[in-house]
Enzyme design. Structure first.
Site, PDB file in Angstrom:
ATOM      1  N   ALA B  48       0.881  -1.176   0.000  1.00  0.00           N
ATOM      2  CA  ALA B  48       0.000   0.000   0.000  1.00  0.00           C
ATOM      3  C   ALA B  48       0.913   1.219   0.000  1.00  0.00           C
ATOM      4  O   ALA B  48       1.716   1.398   0.930  1.00  0.00           O
ATOM      5  CB  ALA B  48      -0.901  -0.001   1.229  1.00  0.00           C
ATOM      6  N   GLU B  49       0.813   2.036  -1.053  1.00  0.00           N
ATOM      7  CA  GLU B  49       1.840   3.059  -1.259  1.00  0.00           C
ATOM      8  C   GLU B  49       1.899   4.109  -0.152  1.00  0.00           C
ATOM      9  O   GLU B  49       2.891   4.800  -0.007  1.00  0.00           O
ATOM     10  CB  GLU B  49       1.685   3.720  -2.632  1.00  0.00           C
ATOM     11  CG  GLU B  49       0.457   4.592  -2.821  1.00  0.00           C
ATOM     12  CD  GLU B  49      -0.720   3.842  -3.416  1.00  0.00           C
ATOM     13  OE1 GLU B  49      -0.783   2.608  -3.251  1.00  0.00           O
ATOM     14  OE2 GLU B  49      -1.570   4.497  -4.043  1.00  0.00           O
ATOM     15  N   ASN B  50       0.845   4.221   0.639  1.00  0.00           N
ATOM     16  CA  ASN B  50       0.882   5.189   1.735  1.00  0.00           C
ATOM     17  C   ASN B  50       1.769   4.732   2.894  1.00  0.00           C
ATOM     18  O   ASN B  50       2.082   5.536   3.772  1.00  0.00           O
ATOM     19  CB  ASN B  50      -0.537   5.458   2.249  1.00  0.00           C
ATOM     20  CG  ASN B  50      -1.191   4.197   2.767  1.00  0.00           C
ATOM     21  OD1 ASN B  50      -1.227   3.191   2.084  1.00  0.00           O
ATOM     22  ND2 ASN B  50      -1.687   4.233   3.981  1.00  0.00           N
ATOM     23  N   SER B  88       8.533   3.637   0.227  1.00  0.00           N
ATOM     24  CA  SER B  88       7.439   3.002  -0.499  1.00  0.00           C
ATOM     25  C   SER B  88       7.639   3.141  -2.006  1.00  0.00           C
ATOM     26  O   SER B  88       7.547   2.167  -2.761  1.00  0.00           O
ATOM     27  CB  SER B  88       6.109   3.648  -0.087  1.00  0.00           C
ATOM     28  OG  SER B  88       5.047   3.072  -0.787  1.00  0.00           O
TER      29      SER B  88
END
Lengths: 220, 217
Positions: B48-50, B88
């Site tokens: 999850a890129e966050n 990320s």
């Protein structure tokens, strides 16, 4: 030693026309007490660098500054969650610059780590790439876009815990842009949920030497 | 098929693309339905890129400090790690993510993708999409074949691009298309449709695979 101040004292460090980095990803990992104090201070004409335009469903956060018209220029990766940003952009009352999320992180990292910019394949052939006048370099046969570093006058960051030396640790997905932003501003304000005496050096994510002021967020 | 059935059908087919241990980033909407259809012997690691490698199931009790990239409450799986934004996207751009699944406004026969702006109308921003499609090894567009009958799969995108020549596969309720040097190759078809119907719903000339199979979703 990081100096402990109130949210209002922190807000007073932000002056008209400054460039301010704001940590957080949507509602997660934002220094909302400090941002609320900045909103109440009435400071204006700010350039704000933030992942997004905030979420209007929450009372405090970057969306408050935008709603108050305190932001002249928003540099962000995603603004869809706050419709007011698009409205202000279309009405010409706030300038918006969209940056790919990974490029944003690297531009800030470059600004904080003494680099003259970054070369990334992200954005090539798009409106944020060469069409926007950014130089393209070919390295070992592969094209890269040049992105300039980002630096700010003030960074308003969040941490889960902060110790008396300014060291910061995080819980969950709150790290996001807070970690790089703490390297890339002249003055770094860190709001923590909890102020503690000492954090185990093994757990420190933001080094205390980067943090100038600490605000007790009062969540714990 | 009804709209909700269409989404399920596409998500089910996308689930067949993954191998045990793949690192996968899922876009918002339809792509988030994919994990529900993974076979028992295939476990993927969700990025999850966050700020997560190894996102878990939707939590029963929300932790306000753990969210997915859409800002919804999330959890972390056993073996997972929390990361900052630079890390990320380092993982994403550095080729450490095997696949990303996302929707599109338009995709064309060269694999060009447009999914972040309709000038003058909708400007949500690109978020992490530009980095994801450039960095992930496999870029799977999962979407309805047309937008209310209008072509979304085109000879050439007309909207501003998210990235050039990045899409590797398109999966819709009508079929599965691979992006090849020669154009879009229809490799699987929903048996409810004929090849002619799929072609008619597509704005680019399809290459029909000699081994064309029925989708088993």
């Amino acid at each position: 030693m990081a100096k402990k101040i109130t949210a209002q004292e922190a807000a007073a460090l932000v002056k008209d026309g400054m460039t301010v980095m704001v940590g957080g990803f949507l509602s997660v990992g934002g220094a909302n007490e400090v941002l609320h104090a900045v909103a109440e201070s009435g400071v204006k004409n700010l350039t704000v660098i933030c992942n997004d335009g905030g979420q209007p469903k929450f009372e405090h956060g970057v969306q408050e500054l935008i709603h108050n018209g305190q932001v002249a220029h928003l540099i962000a990766t995603h603004i869809g969650v706050n419709p007011e940003v698009g409205q202000m952009m279309n009405a010409g009352t706030m300038k918006v610059t969209l940056v790919p999320q990974g490029s944003m992180a690297e531009k800030i990292r470059a600004g904080g780590y003494g680099l003259g910019g970054v070369l990334t394949p992200t954005g090539l052939g798009t409106p944020v790439g060469e069409e926007a006048g950014k130089p393209v370099y070919t390295i070992n046969g592969k094209e890269y876009l040049f992105e300039e570093p980002l630096h700010a006058d003030v960074a308003i960051c969040y941490g889960t815990q902060c110790d008396q030396y300014g060291n910061v640790r995080f819980h969950g997905t709150t790290r996001n842009f807070n970690v790089v932003m703490a390297t890339a501003a002249d003055t770094v304000i860190l709001q923590a949920d909890e102020l503690v005496d000492e954090i185990n050096p093994d757990d420190v994510i933001i080094q205390g030497i980067l943090v100038d002021y600490v605000v007790d967020g009062g969540a714990k | 098929m009804e709209k909700s059935e269409i989404k399920k059908y596409i998500a089910k087919r996308v689930a067949k693309e993954f191998h045990d241990g793949d690192v996968v980033n899922l876009g918002i909407g339809l792509p988030t339905m994919v994990p529900a259809f993974l076979p028992d012997d295939v476990k993927v690691i969700l990025e999850a890129e966050n700020g997560m490698v190894g996102a878990g199931a939707k939590p029963e009790v929300a932790d306000p400090c753990i969210s997915d990239a859409g800002g919804s409450p999330a959890s972390i799986a056993t073996g997972g790690a929390f990361i900052d934004s630079a890390t990320s996207f380092g993982l994403i751009r550095g080729g450490h993510v095997d696949a990303t699944v996302l929707g599109a406004l338009q995709v064309d026969e060269k694999g060009n993708l447009a999914n972040w702006i309709i000038p003058g109308k909708m400007v949500p921003g690109m978020g992490g999409a530009m980095d994801l499609v450039v960095g992930a090894s496999n870029v799977i567009v999962a979407m309805e074949h047309t937008q209310k009958g209008n072509h979304k799969i085109l000879k050439e995108c007309t909207l501003p691009l998210t990235a050039k020549t990045c899409v590797t596969k398109i999966i819709t309720e009508m079929g599965v298309m691979n992006v090849t040097d020669k154009g879009l190759e229809l490799v699987e078809i929903n048996p409810e449709f004929t090849v002619e119907q799929v072609q008619e719903a597509t704005g680019a000339t399809l290459i029909i695979s000699p081994d064309l199979k029925n989708i088993e979703a």
